[in-house]
Design an enzyme around this catalytic site. Sequence first.
Site, PDB file in Angstrom:
ATOM      1  N   GLU A   1       0.803  -1.223   0.000  1.00 25.75           N
ATOM      2  CA  GLU A   1       0.000   0.000   0.000  1.00 25.75           C
ATOM      3  C   GLU A   1       0.840   1.280   0.000  1.00 25.75           C
ATOM      4  OE1 GLU A   1      -4.137  -0.309   1.693  1.00 25.75           O
ATOM      5  OE2 GLU A   1      -2.905  -1.043   3.359  1.00 25.75           O
TER       6      GLU A   1
ATOM      7  N   HIS B   1      -0.671   5.650   7.741  1.00 25.93           N
ATOM      8  CA  HIS B   1      -1.797   4.779   7.373  1.00 25.93           C
ATOM      9  C   HIS B   1      -1.929   3.722   8.456  1.00 25.93           C
ATOM     10  CE1 HIS B   1      -4.534   2.082   5.508  1.00 25.93           C
ATOM     11  NE2 HIS B   1      -3.624   1.124   5.372  1.00 25.93           N
TER      12      HIS B   1
ATOM     13  N   HIS C   1      -4.876   0.889  10.727  1.00 26.53           N
ATOM     14  CA  HIS C   1      -6.148   0.161  10.780  1.00 26.53           C
ATOM     15  C   HIS C   1      -6.716   0.241  12.197  1.00 26.53           C
ATOM     16  CE1 HIS C   1      -3.710  -2.407   7.715  1.00 26.53           C
ATOM     17  NE2 HIS C   1      -4.243  -1.371   7.109  1.00 26.53           N
TER      18      HIS C   1
ATOM     19  N   HIS D   1     -11.548  -0.685   6.229  1.00 26.10           N
ATOM     20  CA  HIS D   1     -10.093  -0.843   6.155  1.00 26.10           C
ATOM     21  C   HIS D   1      -9.347  -0.059   7.244  1.00 26.10           C
ATOM     22  CE1 HIS D   1      -6.353  -0.472   3.286  1.00 26.10           C
ATOM     23  NE2 HIS D   1      -6.021  -0.737   4.516  1.00 26.10           N
TER      24      HIS D   1
HETATM   25 ZN   LIG Z   1      -4.031  -0.856   5.059  1.00 26.50          ZN
END
Ligand SMILES: [Zn+2]
Length: 259
Positions: free
Chosen positions: A100, A119, A121, A190
């Site tokens: 990603e 980023h 989760h 996500h």
């Molecule tokens: Zn991710």
Amino acid sequence: MDRPLFLLGVLAASFAAAAPARAADAPVATIDDLVAANRILAHENVVDGFGHVSARDPQNANQYWLSRSMAPALVTAADILTYDLDSNALNATGRTSFLERFIHGAIYKARPDVKAVVHAHTPAVIPFGVSTVKLQPVFHLASFIGAGAPVFEIRDAGGPATDLLVKTNPLGDALARTLGSANIALMRGHGMVVVGTSIPEAVFRAYYTGQDAQLQSEALRLGGRPTYLNAEEASNASQTVTGLIDRAWQLWKRAAASP
Ligand SMILES: [Zn+2]
């Protein structure tokens, strides 16, 4: 030349020789900050085995730094790779990149003001990505959320059958469009992406996005109608809080470094 003078000369020559190397190594301090950011985000439970944080290369705005594919808690300076804004690794030498990484390159391309991207989760934010309830700033430390977090719907960009991961440049570009000029965006089913004008600011915002999500859920569970920060409060608090980020950064850095 007598001996002390000779030694001084050798010393001066070695400093002169070291000077260009030091100049070239100047960004090392920021790589240290990026390593600290990885450790802090793991220590504070913003990320776990997954998630990542990057920084724009201060010497070249068309490049960014991101660790090889690994758990953030284990990242060292030797694990940091350099990428161009299409998220091609420039010095991987066999090391694996995050699937990603396109999240980072696309945002740096779209947002010249952004110097760091997280980023994650983080579980507390996931409900707000899948429900019609918008994540909003519940308290002053999350005032950067502003008018509420936009939600990235990957089906709009990638169709109904993706694996939810932003693993191409077109998906990264679509995410950057959803983010727009905001500081955070949720990713349906996500996680989230959080940006900052510095590594500590991105880390601070990622941490307090999780806190805010938890608090908003609790406020909603109480029943009634929560009162969120209005636009003026969010803007004013955000300005005040920006000056206080270093206090939290120093604390988190110390805590993450302790055994
Ligand atoms: Zn991710």
